[in-house]
Design a protein around this motif. Structure first.
Motif, PDB file in Angstrom:
ATOM      1  N   SER A   1      -2.041  -0.790  14.125  1.00 44.56           N
ATOM      2  CA  SER A   1      -1.618  -2.188  14.108  1.00 44.56           C
ATOM      3  C   SER A   1      -2.574  -2.967  14.999  1.00 44.56           C
ATOM      4  O   SER A   1      -3.028  -2.453  16.016  1.00 44.56           O
ATOM      5  CB  SER A   1      -0.195  -2.326  14.639  1.00 44.56           C
ATOM      6  OG  SER A   1       0.708  -1.701  13.772  1.00 44.56           O
TER       7      SER A   1
ATOM      8  N   ARG B   1       0.849  -1.185   0.000  1.00 42.01           N
ATOM      9  CA  ARG B   1       0.000   0.000   0.000  1.00 42.01           C
ATOM     10  C   ARG B   1       0.884   1.234   0.000  1.00 42.01           C
ATOM     11  O   ARG B   1       1.940   1.244   0.599  1.00 42.01           O
ATOM     12  CB  ARG B   1      -0.902   0.025   1.236  1.00 42.01           C
ATOM     13  CG  ARG B   1      -1.863  -1.139   1.364  1.00 42.01           C
ATOM     14  CD  ARG B   1      -3.089  -1.006   0.496  1.00 42.01           C
ATOM     15  NE  ARG B   1      -3.846   0.174   0.772  1.00 42.01           N
ATOM     16  CZ  ARG B   1      -5.066   0.211   1.283  1.00 42.01           C
ATOM     17  NH1 ARG B   1      -5.672  -0.898   1.599  1.00 42.01           N
ATOM     18  NH2 ARG B   1      -5.690   1.346   1.457  1.00 42.01           N
ATOM     19  N   LYS B   2       0.434   2.304  -0.637  1.00 41.35           N
ATOM     20  CA  LYS B   2       1.191   3.548  -0.681  1.00 41.35           C
ATOM     21  C   LYS B   2       1.032   4.346   0.603  1.00 41.35           C
ATOM     22  O   LYS B   2       1.870   5.153   0.935  1.00 41.35           O
ATOM     23  CB  LYS B   2       0.733   4.396  -1.873  1.00 41.35           C
ATOM     24  CG  LYS B   2       1.071   3.772  -3.200  1.00 41.35           C
ATOM     25  CD  LYS B   2       0.603   4.648  -4.327  1.00 41.35           C
ATOM     26  CE  LYS B   2       0.871   3.981  -5.663  1.00 41.35           C
ATOM     27  NZ  LYS B   2       0.388   4.751  -6.779  1.00 41.35           N
ATOM     28  N   HIS B   3      -0.045   4.169   1.321  1.00 39.39           N
ATOM     29  CA  HIS B   3      -0.337   4.929   2.525  1.00 39.39           C
ATOM     30  C   HIS B   3       0.162   4.175   3.754  1.00 39.39           C
ATOM     31  O   HIS B   3       0.198   2.964   3.770  1.00 39.39           O
ATOM     32  CB  HIS B   3      -1.847   5.179   2.645  1.00 39.39           C
ATOM     33  CG  HIS B   3      -2.428   5.799   1.417  1.00 39.39           C
ATOM     34  ND1 HIS B   3      -2.180   7.094   1.050  1.00 39.39           N
ATOM     35  CD2 HIS B   3      -3.230   5.286   0.464  1.00 39.39           C
ATOM     36  CE1 HIS B   3      -2.812   7.360  -0.079  1.00 39.39           C
ATOM     37  NE2 HIS B   3      -3.457   6.278  -0.453  1.00 39.39           N
ATOM     38  N   SER B   4       0.493   4.930   4.779  1.00 40.97           N
ATOM     39  CA  SER B   4       0.924   4.271   6.008  1.00 40.97           C
ATOM     40  C   SER B   4      -0.295   3.743   6.763  1.00 40.97           C
ATOM     41  O   SER B   4      -1.400   4.249   6.621  1.00 40.97           O
ATOM     42  CB  SER B   4       1.728   5.232   6.875  1.00 40.97           C
ATOM     43  OG  SER B   4       0.947   6.331   7.238  1.00 40.97           O
ATOM     44  N   ALA B   5      -0.050   2.756   7.579  1.00 39.58           N
ATOM     45  CA  ALA B   5      -1.134   2.123   8.325  1.00 39.58           C
ATOM     46  C   ALA B   5      -1.685   3.075   9.375  1.00 39.58           C
ATOM     47  O   ALA B   5      -0.961   3.854   9.974  1.00 39.58           O
ATOM     48  CB  ALA B   5      -0.634   0.846   8.988  1.00 39.58           C
ATOM     49  N   TYR B   6      -2.980   2.993   9.601  1.00 40.10           N
ATOM     50  CA  TYR B   6      -3.649   3.782  10.634  1.00 40.10           C
ATOM     51  C   TYR B   6      -3.412   3.164  12.007  1.00 40.10           C
ATOM     52  O   TYR B   6      -3.257   3.860  12.993  1.00 40.10           O
ATOM     53  CB  TYR B   6      -5.145   3.850  10.329  1.00 40.10           C
ATOM     54  CG  TYR B   6      -5.909   4.732  11.294  1.00 40.10           C
ATOM     55  CD1 TYR B   6      -5.926   6.112  11.127  1.00 40.10           C
ATOM     56  CD2 TYR B   6      -6.598   4.182  12.361  1.00 40.10           C
ATOM     57  CE1 TYR B   6      -6.610   6.921  12.009  1.00 40.10           C
ATOM     58  CE2 TYR B   6      -7.295   4.985  13.250  1.00 40.10           C
ATOM     59  CZ  TYR B   6      -7.296   6.360  13.066  1.00 40.10           C
ATOM     60  OH  TYR B   6      -7.976   7.166  13.940  1.00 40.10           O
TER      61      TYR B   6
ATOM     62  N   ASP C   1      -1.787  -4.701   9.689  1.00 36.48           N
ATOM     63  CA  ASP C   1      -1.854  -3.248   9.565  1.00 36.48           C
ATOM     64  C   ASP C   1      -3.225  -2.883   9.021  1.00 36.48           C
ATOM     65  O   ASP C   1      -3.658  -3.421   8.003  1.00 36.48           O
ATOM     66  CB  ASP C   1      -0.775  -2.722   8.605  1.00 36.48           C
ATOM     67  CG  ASP C   1       0.611  -2.759   9.222  1.00 36.48           C
ATOM     68  OD1 ASP C   1       0.700  -2.745  10.465  1.00 36.48           O
ATOM     69  OD2 ASP C   1       1.602  -2.793   8.473  1.00 36.48           O
TER      70      ASP C   1
ATOM     71  N   TYR D   1      -5.840  -0.128   7.446  1.00 36.31           N
ATOM     72  CA  TYR D   1      -5.853   1.074   6.630  1.00 36.31           C
ATOM     73  C   TYR D   1      -7.270   1.610   6.578  1.00 36.31           C
ATOM     74  O   TYR D   1      -8.218   0.837   6.434  1.00 36.31           O
ATOM     75  CB  TYR D   1      -5.373   0.769   5.210  1.00 36.31           C
ATOM     76  CG  TYR D   1      -3.922   0.338   5.176  1.00 36.31           C
ATOM     77  CD1 TYR D   1      -2.916   1.292   5.017  1.00 36.31           C
ATOM     78  CD2 TYR D   1      -3.579  -0.989   5.345  1.00 36.31           C
ATOM     79  CE1 TYR D   1      -1.589   0.899   5.003  1.00 36.31           C
ATOM     80  CE2 TYR D   1      -2.237  -1.379   5.344  1.00 36.31           C
ATOM     81  CZ  TYR D   1      -1.255  -0.428   5.169  1.00 36.31           C
ATOM     82  OH  TYR D   1       0.050  -0.804   5.165  1.00 36.31           O
TER      83      TYR D   1
END
Length: 102
Positions: free
Chosen positions: A23, A16-21, A98, A100
């Motif tokens: 864990s 994914r291009k976005h970081s995880a919100y 993770d 998202y």
């Protein structure tokens, strides 16, 4: 809120291009949903998340309830037994998931 161990904090490879919100570690997994143990404090009912389990399509769903560091998560569509087993394996041995925002 319980601090996750280092082994529980390692995320799933998702490309994914976005970081995880957040864990999470999945518990009580069924075809319709699961309970997550999370380290993020600002998760609320109604939030939508997606996550990946290696070898399976992305899984999407909605937070149904939140109690302390536990979150009830309902999948948008039932997941296969193989996907359930992959989630259990990933969360039992080394890695968590993770999440998202969807």
């Amino acid at each position: 809120m319980r601090e996750l161990t280092q082994t529980e904090r390692v995320g799933v490879s998702t490309r994914r291009k976005h970081s995880a919100y957040a864990s999470a570690v999945a518990r009580h997994i069924s075809a319709e949903g699961c309970q997550f143990v999370v380290e993020q404090e600002d998760i609320a009912e109604g939030q939508r998340f997606s996550f990946a389990v290696d070898g399976h399509p992305p899984i999407r769903g909605t937070v149904r309830w939140v109690v302390s560091d536990r979150v009830g998560f309902a999948f948008d569509a039932p997941i296969s037994r193989a996907a359930q087993a992959a989630m259990q394996q990933r969360c039992r041995i080394v890695q968590g998931l993770d999440l998202y925002l969807s």
